[in-house]
Design a protein around this motif. Structure first.
Motif, PDB file in Angstrom:
ATOM      1  N   HIS A 128     -50.100  17.507 -48.477  1.00  0.00           N
ATOM      2  CA  HIS A 128     -49.552  17.790 -49.809  1.00  0.00           C
ATOM      3  C   HIS A 128     -50.615  18.405 -50.715  1.00  0.00           C
ATOM      4  O   HIS A 128     -50.336  19.367 -51.445  1.00  0.00           O
ATOM      5  CB  HIS A 128     -48.981  16.517 -50.449  1.00  0.00           C
ATOM      6  CG  HIS A 128     -47.643  16.139 -49.920  1.00  0.00           C
ATOM      7  ND1 HIS A 128     -46.499  16.817 -50.223  1.00  0.00           N
ATOM      8  CD2 HIS A 128     -47.273  15.149 -49.074  1.00  0.00           C
ATOM      9  CE1 HIS A 128     -45.471  16.269 -49.611  1.00  0.00           C
ATOM     10  NE2 HIS A 128     -45.913  15.245 -48.900  1.00  0.00           N
ATOM     11  N   LEU A 138     -42.750  13.830 -40.556  1.00  0.00           N
ATOM     12  CA  LEU A 138     -42.915  14.050 -41.989  1.00  0.00           C
ATOM     13  C   LEU A 138     -42.049  15.200 -42.500  1.00  0.00           C
ATOM     14  O   LEU A 138     -42.043  15.496 -43.695  1.00  0.00           O
ATOM     15  CB  LEU A 138     -44.391  14.334 -42.312  1.00  0.00           C
ATOM     16  CG  LEU A 138     -45.335  13.145 -42.150  1.00  0.00           C
ATOM     17  CD1 LEU A 138     -46.790  13.601 -42.228  1.00  0.00           C
ATOM     18  CD2 LEU A 138     -45.039  12.066 -43.185  1.00  0.00           C
ATOM     19  N   ASP A 157     -50.281  12.921 -44.475  1.00  0.00           N
ATOM     20  CA  ASP A 157     -49.311  13.397 -45.449  1.00  0.00           C
ATOM     21  C   ASP A 157     -49.972  13.717 -46.783  1.00  0.00           C
ATOM     22  O   ASP A 157     -49.703  14.754 -47.392  1.00  0.00           O
ATOM     23  CB  ASP A 157     -48.221  12.340 -45.627  1.00  0.00           C
ATOM     24  CG  ASP A 157     -46.998  12.869 -46.344  1.00  0.00           C
ATOM     25  OD1 ASP A 157     -46.670  14.057 -46.198  1.00  0.00           O
ATOM     26  OD2 ASP A 157     -46.348  12.073 -47.054  1.00  0.00           O
ATOM     27  N   TYR A 186     -42.080  18.537 -41.275  1.00  0.00           N
ATOM     28  CA  TYR A 186     -42.658  19.874 -41.167  1.00  0.00           C
ATOM     29  C   TYR A 186     -42.231  20.575 -39.886  1.00  0.00           C
ATOM     30  O   TYR A 186     -42.041  19.934 -38.849  1.00  0.00           O
ATOM     31  CB  TYR A 186     -44.191  19.797 -41.178  1.00  0.00           C
ATOM     32  CG  TYR A 186     -44.756  19.344 -42.494  1.00  0.00           C
ATOM     33  CD1 TYR A 186     -44.920  20.236 -43.546  1.00  0.00           C
ATOM     34  CD2 TYR A 186     -45.118  18.014 -42.687  1.00  0.00           C
ATOM     35  CE1 TYR A 186     -45.438  19.819 -44.759  1.00  0.00           C
ATOM     36  CE2 TYR A 186     -45.635  17.585 -43.904  1.00  0.00           C
ATOM     37  CZ  TYR A 186     -45.791  18.497 -44.931  1.00  0.00           C
ATOM     38  OH  TYR A 186     -46.295  18.071 -46.130  1.00  0.00           O
TER      39      TYR A 186
END
Length: 123
Positions: free
Chosen positions: A111, A22, A107, A24
């Motif tokens: 967020h 993702l 995800d 990170y």
């Protein structure tokens, strides 16, 4: 950077791999003691924390993290069997990623929690 804390190396590795996919940066800890040491040394942006661990359980680790950095977002990751105990220990508003979870669920919650932290810091 996201700190992943889980005593199961397979689960921890899977979560770390998903986070890297993702986009990170990731650090990991195999138990609550190692997690607290990492938070003290260099605070992450968010912690994904297993609830059921030997030694310090996730609720105790979260309490100690809050004493170090009260604004550090934590997402608990746990199996269905521990949900009731987690809510009793950490409160009804605790953010939980129930195992097994999808990449999309991970995800979305990341967020949400990171946006909450940004809003809190801008106030």
């Amino acid at each position: 950077m996201i700190l992943v804390v889980d005593d199961d190396p397979t689960v921890r590795g899977t979560i770390c791999h998903a986070l890297v996919e993702l986009g990170y940066a990731v650090r990991e800890a195999a138990d609550g003691f190692a997690a607290l040491e990492q938070v003290r040394e260099r605070a992450p942006s968010l912690v994904i924390l297993d609830y059921v661990m030997p030694g310090l359980d996730g609720a105790e680790v979260a309490r100690q993290i809050a004493a170090i950095d009260p604004d550090l977002p934590i997402i608990f990751s746990t199996g269905h069997a521990a949900l009731r105990a987690l809510r009793a220990a950490a409160g009804e508003d605790v953010k939980i990623l129930e195992k097994p979870f999808t990449l999309a669920e991970l995800d979305e919650l990341l967020h949400e929690r990171l946006a909450e932290r940004r809003r809190a810091r801008s106030v």
